[in-house]
Design a protein around this motif. Structure first.
Motif, PDB file in Angstrom:
ATOM      1  N   UNK A 157       3.618  18.966  -5.228  1.00  0.00           N
ATOM      2  CA  UNK A 157       5.126  19.675  -5.642  1.00  0.00           C
ATOM      3  C   UNK A 157       5.527  21.171  -6.128  1.00  0.00           C
ATOM      4  N   UNK A 158       4.234  21.705  -5.094  1.00  0.00           N
ATOM      5  CA  UNK A 158       4.646  23.474  -5.007  1.00  0.00           C
ATOM      6  C   UNK A 158       4.602  24.390  -6.239  1.00  0.00           C
ATOM      7  N   UNK A 159       4.276  23.457  -6.579  1.00  0.00           N
ATOM      8  CA  UNK A 159       3.782  24.045  -8.739  1.00  0.00           C
ATOM      9  C   UNK A 159       2.380  25.099  -8.908  1.00  0.00           C
ATOM     10  N   UNK A 173     -12.526  33.166 -14.911  1.00  0.00           N
ATOM     11  CA  UNK A 173     -11.558  33.625 -14.239  1.00  0.00           C
ATOM     12  C   UNK A 173     -11.136  33.218 -13.530  1.00  0.00           C
ATOM     13  N   UNK A 174      -9.521  33.133 -13.752  1.00  0.00           N
ATOM     14  CA  UNK A 174      -8.031  32.073 -13.208  1.00  0.00           C
ATOM     15  C   UNK A 174      -7.507  33.322 -12.740  1.00  0.00           C
ATOM     16  N   UNK A 175      -6.552  33.472 -11.115  1.00  0.00           N
ATOM     17  CA  UNK A 175      -5.785  33.989 -10.965  1.00  0.00           C
ATOM     18  C   UNK A 175      -4.565  33.127 -10.507  1.00  0.00           C
ATOM     19  N   UNK A 176      -3.698  33.239  -9.675  1.00  0.00           N
ATOM     20  CA  UNK A 176      -2.866  33.235  -8.898  1.00  0.00           C
ATOM     21  C   UNK A 176      -1.333  32.598 -10.102  1.00  0.00           C
ATOM     22  N   UNK A 177      -0.922  31.762  -9.006  1.00  0.00           N
ATOM     23  CA  UNK A 177       0.271  31.283  -9.673  1.00  0.00           C
ATOM     24  C   UNK A 177       0.858  29.633 -10.114  1.00  0.00           C
ATOM     25  N   UNK A 178       1.911  30.408 -11.006  1.00  0.00           N
ATOM     26  CA  UNK A 178       2.163  28.853 -11.931  1.00  0.00           C
ATOM     27  C   UNK A 178       3.448  28.879 -12.075  1.00  0.00           C
ATOM     28  N   UNK A 179       4.013  27.663 -11.800  1.00  0.00           N
ATOM     29  CA  UNK A 179       5.481  27.183 -11.680  1.00  0.00           C
ATOM     30  C   UNK A 179       5.554  25.989 -12.907  1.00  0.00           C
ATOM     31  N   UNK A 180       6.176  26.426 -13.693  1.00  0.00           N
ATOM     32  CA  UNK A 180       6.411  25.409 -15.129  1.00  0.00           C
ATOM     33  C   UNK A 180       7.839  26.596 -15.866  1.00  0.00           C
ATOM     34  N   UNK A 181       8.538  25.068 -15.984  1.00  0.00           N
ATOM     35  CA  UNK A 181       9.966  24.720 -16.869  1.00  0.00           C
ATOM     36  C   UNK A 181      10.747  25.489 -15.572  1.00  0.00           C
ATOM     37  N   UNK A 208       0.296  15.643  -1.469  1.00  0.00           N
ATOM     38  CA  UNK A 208       1.140  15.334  -2.063  1.00  0.00           C
ATOM     39  C   UNK A 208       1.275  15.492  -3.140  1.00  0.00           C
ATOM     40  N   UNK A 209      -0.030  15.059  -3.983  1.00  0.00           N
ATOM     41  CA  UNK A 209      -0.792  14.958  -5.662  1.00  0.00           C
ATOM     42  C   UNK A 209      -0.961  16.058  -5.866  1.00  0.00           C
ATOM     43  N   UNK A 210      -1.393  17.459  -5.097  1.00  0.00           N
ATOM     44  CA  UNK A 210      -2.207  18.686  -5.310  1.00  0.00           C
ATOM     45  C   UNK A 210      -3.779  18.089  -3.921  1.00  0.00           C
ATOM     46  N   UNK A 211      -4.420  18.826  -4.356  1.00  0.00           N
ATOM     47  CA  UNK A 211      -5.492  19.237  -3.472  1.00  0.00           C
ATOM     48  C   UNK A 211      -6.956  20.429  -4.743  1.00  0.00           C
ATOM     49  N   UNK A 212      -7.765  19.948  -4.826  1.00  0.00           N
ATOM     50  CA  UNK A 212      -8.801  20.837  -4.750  1.00  0.00           C
ATOM     51  C   UNK A 212     -10.167  20.665  -4.743  1.00  0.00           C
ATOM     52  N   UNK A 213     -10.997  22.602  -4.203  1.00  0.00           N
ATOM     53  CA  UNK A 213     -11.792  22.655  -3.864  1.00  0.00           C
ATOM     54  C   UNK A 213     -12.737  22.494  -4.858  1.00  0.00           C
TER      55      UNK A 213
END
Length: 248
Positions: free
Chosen positions: A214-216, A66-74, A193-198
């Motif tokens: 990048x705030x994506x 189950x995936x939830x959240x925001x993604x910025x694309x194009x 700055x290149x992302x984080x993963x828990x």
């Protein structure tokens, strides 16, 4: 030989019992608070590159997520709430204030939205005609339609995770954390700055929370391996619009 007071013995026995109870019940214990990896799956002790490899392997091996959240694309922000399987997925997507449902079973993709969505999509702004006919229906998306390529990726577990679970730059660990009650080890790309993963320290090392570079976008991952129903909609709920949908 000096006798040990009975009170001290009883206190030590009680402390040991409480520690054992904590480990048995939750896998966590304050008795070993000095070691943040005590009672965990052990990945917190590994180098960042190995943690990333382990979490990718765990994610790939799970049948569902189950995936939830925001993604910025194009240049667009998409709010996702999707349940995914190897052969399809279902859920909702919100973009520019408009929410629509997606359902994919095998190669067949369906899009479900209200009349306002379709009225905006056909560009007429009349609120009549095709928009009313498609209102609340599962509309079959032709594979040759631009919308198919655009939206089917949101329902594809492998494609979506391959594109998301990537940190950019030099990998490093960034301490132990907690996400939604789950103990995690955090890895970063280029110091964040290149992302984080828990990554979960409990059970299998599944991804728990991703902050994209990048705030994506920020995404949470839950219900790894928990099955859910995925079925074709009823015929009365389905519309075959034709070769191409209205342009959105």
């Amino acid at each position: 030989m000096t006798a040990i007071p009975q009170g001290r013995i009883r206190r030590a026995a009680l402390a040991s019992a409480l520690c054992a109870l904590a480990v048995t019940g939750t896998g966590l214990t304050a008795c070993s608070a000095g070691d943040p990896d005590a009672g965990t799956n052990g990945v917190g002790k590994l180098p960042a590159a190995q943690i990333q490899s382990r979490t990718r392997a765990a994610a790939d091996s799970a049948d569902t997520v189950h995936l939830s959240g925001n993604v910025v694309s194009n240049g667009r922000t998409y709010a996702l709430d999707m349940r995914l399987k190897p052969d399809g997925g279902s859920g909702s997507v919100t973009s520019q204030g408009v929410t629509f449902g997606l359902l994919r079973i095998g190669a067949q993709l369906y899009l479900k939205a209200d009349a306002e969505f379709w009225d905006h999509a056909d560009g007429k702004g009349t609120g009549t005609g095709a928009a009313d006919k498609l209102d609340g229906k599962y509309v079959k998306v032709p594979q040759g339609d631009p919308s198919y390529k655009r939206f089917s990726g949101f329902t594809d577990k492998n494609v979506l995770l391959d594109g998301l679970l990537t940190l950019h730059g030099s990998l490093a660990t960034d301490g132990h954390h907690e996400q939604s009650g789950i103990r995690t080890i955090r890895i970063t790309g280029d110091k964040g700055s290149g992302g984080t993963l828990d990554v979960s320290l409990e059970g299998r090392p599944y991804p728990v929370r991703l902050v994209r570079a990048g705030g994506a976008g920020t995404l949470s991952f839950t219900d790894w391996g928990k099955d859910f129903p995925l079925a074709e909609p009823e015929k009365g709920e389905t519309v075959d619009y034709g070769r191409q949908l209205p342009t959105s």
